[in-house]
Design a protein around this motif. Structure first.
Motif, mmCIF file in Angstrom:
data_model
loop_
_atom_site.group_PDB
_atom_site.id
_atom_site.type_symbol
_atom_site.label_atom_id
_atom_site.label_comp_id
_atom_site.label_asym_id
_atom_site.label_seq_id
_atom_site.Cartn_x
_atom_site.Cartn_y
_atom_site.Cartn_z
ATOM 1 N N ASP A 111 0.830 -1.211 0.000
ATOM 2 C CA ASP A 111 0.000 0.000 0.000
ATOM 3 C C ASP A 111 0.866 1.263 0.000
ATOM 4 O O ASP A 111 0.527 2.262 -0.653
ATOM 5 N N MET A 112 1.979 1.205 0.735
ATOM 6 C CA MET A 112 2.885 2.356 0.738
ATOM 7 C C MET A 112 3.418 2.620 -0.664
ATOM 8 O O MET A 112 3.469 3.767 -1.123
ATOM 9 N N ALA A 113 3.800 1.528 -1.353
ATOM 10 C CA ALA A 113 4.339 1.659 -2.713
ATOM 11 C C ALA A 113 3.292 2.242 -3.655
ATOM 12 O O ALA A 113 3.610 3.050 -4.538
ATOM 13 N N GLU A 114 2.021 1.853 -3.448
ATOM 14 C CA GLU A 114 0.951 2.405 -4.277
ATOM 15 C C GLU A 114 0.826 3.904 -4.073
ATOM 16 O O GLU A 114 0.676 4.676 -5.025
ATOM 17 N N GLY A 115 0.893 4.335 -2.819
ATOM 18 C CA GLY A 115 0.834 5.766 -2.516
ATOM 19 C C GLY A 115 1.992 6.515 -3.151
ATOM 20 O O GLY A 115 1.813 7.616 -3.702
ATOM 21 N N LEU A 116 3.169 5.914 -3.123
ATOM 22 C CA LEU A 116 4.346 6.570 -3.703
ATOM 23 C C LEU A 116 4.232 6.616 -5.227
ATOM 24 O O LEU A 116 4.620 7.605 -5.860
ATOM 25 N N ALA A 117 3.671 5.540 -5.819
ATOM 26 C CA ALA A 117 3.511 5.506 -7.277
ATOM 27 C C ALA A 117 2.621 6.649 -7.743
ATOM 28 O O ALA A 117 2.829 7.230 -8.815
ATOM 29 N N GLN A 118 1.634 6.990 -6.900
ATOM 30 C CA GLN A 118 0.719 8.070 -7.282
ATOM 31 C C GLN A 118 1.393 9.434 -7.346
ATOM 32 O O GLN A 118 0.876 10.357 -7.954
ATOM 33 N N VAL A 119 2.548 9.564 -6.689
ATOM 34 C CA VAL A 119 3.291 10.829 -6.840
ATOM 35 C C VAL A 119 4.532 10.625 -7.717
ATOM 36 O O VAL A 119 5.501 11.386 -7.647
ATOM 37 N N GLY A 120 4.488 9.553 -8.524
ATOM 38 C CA GLY A 120 5.519 9.403 -9.556
ATOM 39 C C GLY A 120 6.720 8.552 -9.173
ATOM 40 O O GLY A 120 7.654 8.421 -9.956
ATOM 41 N N ILE A 121 6.699 7.978 -7.954
ATOM 42 C CA ILE A 121 7.842 7.127 -7.561
ATOM 43 C C ILE A 121 7.472 5.673 -7.835
ATOM 44 O O ILE A 121 6.681 5.075 -7.105
ATOM 45 N N LYS A 122 8.035 5.143 -8.909
ATOM 46 C CA LYS A 122 7.682 3.784 -9.344
ATOM 47 C C LYS A 122 8.595 2.753 -8.685
ATOM 48 O O LYS A 122 9.744 3.043 -8.361
ATOM 49 N N GLY A 123 8.059 1.544 -8.541
ATOM 50 C CA GLY A 123 8.899 0.409 -8.127
ATOM 51 C C GLY A 123 9.420 0.481 -6.709
ATOM 52 O O GLY A 123 10.445 -0.135 -6.388
#
Ligand code: AMP
Ligand code: MN
Ligand code: MN
Ligand code: MN
Length: 291
Positions: A111-123
């Motif tokens: 879930d943390m990674a999903e939140g980060l992906a939403q601001v452009g931080i992939k993977g």
């Protein structure tokens, strides 16, 4: 022989690769010894998987040892850490309780990674995993190391400020152990429970009073006074708190990494002579070195 007064350099709070530190338990033991630590405890987050190795290394290097862990607790909607010291690290209820406390970390990390992906931080999930020493213990610290090394931030504190604290894109609220359970697991396994770094919680005086009195009602008897997470003013403040509530005092660096931690193992101010050190109450639980 009374060993107590010879053991003034106690460091009863640090982390290995078994949680979110960067050194193996053996390397921490060697560093503690090199820095003059006489009584040591490894206190990995929600995990006692490093205890056997820490006991062995401490014994080999001539360090006295107390078993340890740092339990993540949800109290009044906030995260509080409880350090357990001097327990039987094979106690079934403790081991099972810690396993359950660790349980939600994998899903939380996704879930943390999903939140980060939403601001452009992939993977970020896969990235953080590369820093993890124990697959059951993926933590915010591992994400922070990934974000620094991938060039998103200058250092770990910046990652926490911008991405990993309440209201920020990588923050995922989580339900940790109950205060009553954490204290019970430790005390019923023969140890003492200690409120970790009380100065870090930003509690109002009323909230702090509630934490201390509920903790004591459940059988908790200790509080960290001198820690790498406290300023000198906070250590002075919690010296008075320990005296006011007649709590046992603890001392520990909260060392995680040579590159990240400001306070090295054993490099801490002494506890005030007015305090009762928690390790005196735990004397029968101290594991003496073999030679
Ligand atoms: P977690 O248990 O996954 O929520 O991660 C908590 C860990 O993150 C703590 O034990 C610290 O090692 C680290 N941490 C928490 N807040 C900060 C901060 N502001 N700066 C650096 N590290 C932090
Ligand atoms: Mn940590
Ligand atoms: Mn902590
Ligand atoms: Mn800690």
């Amino acid at each position: 022989m009374n060993t107590i007064h010879a053991l003034s350099n106690a460091d009863l709070h640090c982390h290995s690769k078994v949680s979110d530190g960067t050194l193996e338990p053996e390397a921490l033991a060697a560093r503690a010894q090199a820095n003059g630590v006489e009584l040591w405890a490894l206190t990995d987050h929600d995990e006692v998987g490093g205890q056997a190795r820490a006991i062995e290394a401490a014994g080999r290097l001539g360090l006295h040892y107390l078993t340890g862990c740092e339990i993540s607790v949800t109290f009044a909607g906030r995260v509080v850490h409880i350090v357990g010291l001097g327990f039987d690290h094979e106690d079934e209820a403790l081991v099972q309780g810690l396993r359950e406390t660790r349980g939600g970390r994998g899903e939380r990390a996704r879930d943390m990674a999903e939140g980060l992906a939403q601001v452009g931080i992939k993977g970020a999930y896969e990235g953080a995993l590369k820093y993890v020493g124990n697959p059951e213990l993926i933590s915010r610290t591992h994400f922070a190391r990934f974000l620094v090394d991938a060039g998103h931030c200058q250092d770990v504190p910046e990652v926490f400020r911008r991405f990993l604290t309440e209201g920020k894109p990588g923050f995922v609220p989580h339900r940790w152990a109950r205060l009553s359970d954490a204290v019970r697991w430790v005390t019923q396994a023969g140890g003492e429970a200690v409120i970790a770094h009380p100065g870090r919680y930003d509690f109002t005086p009323t909230e702090e009073y509630a934490l201390i009195t509920e903790f004591m009602a459940h059988g908790g008897r200790g509080i960290e006074v001198v820690t790498g997470s406290h300023t000198a003013a906070e250590a002075a403040k919690y010296t008075e708190t320990a005296l006011e509530f007649d709590l046992l005092a603890s001392r520990g660096s909260d060392f995680h990494s040579p590159d990240e931690s400001h306070t090295d193992l054993g490099k801490l101010a002494a506890l005030s002579g007015r305090l009762k050190p928690v390790w005196e109450a735990l004397q029968p639980r101290i594991i003496a070195p073999s030679h």
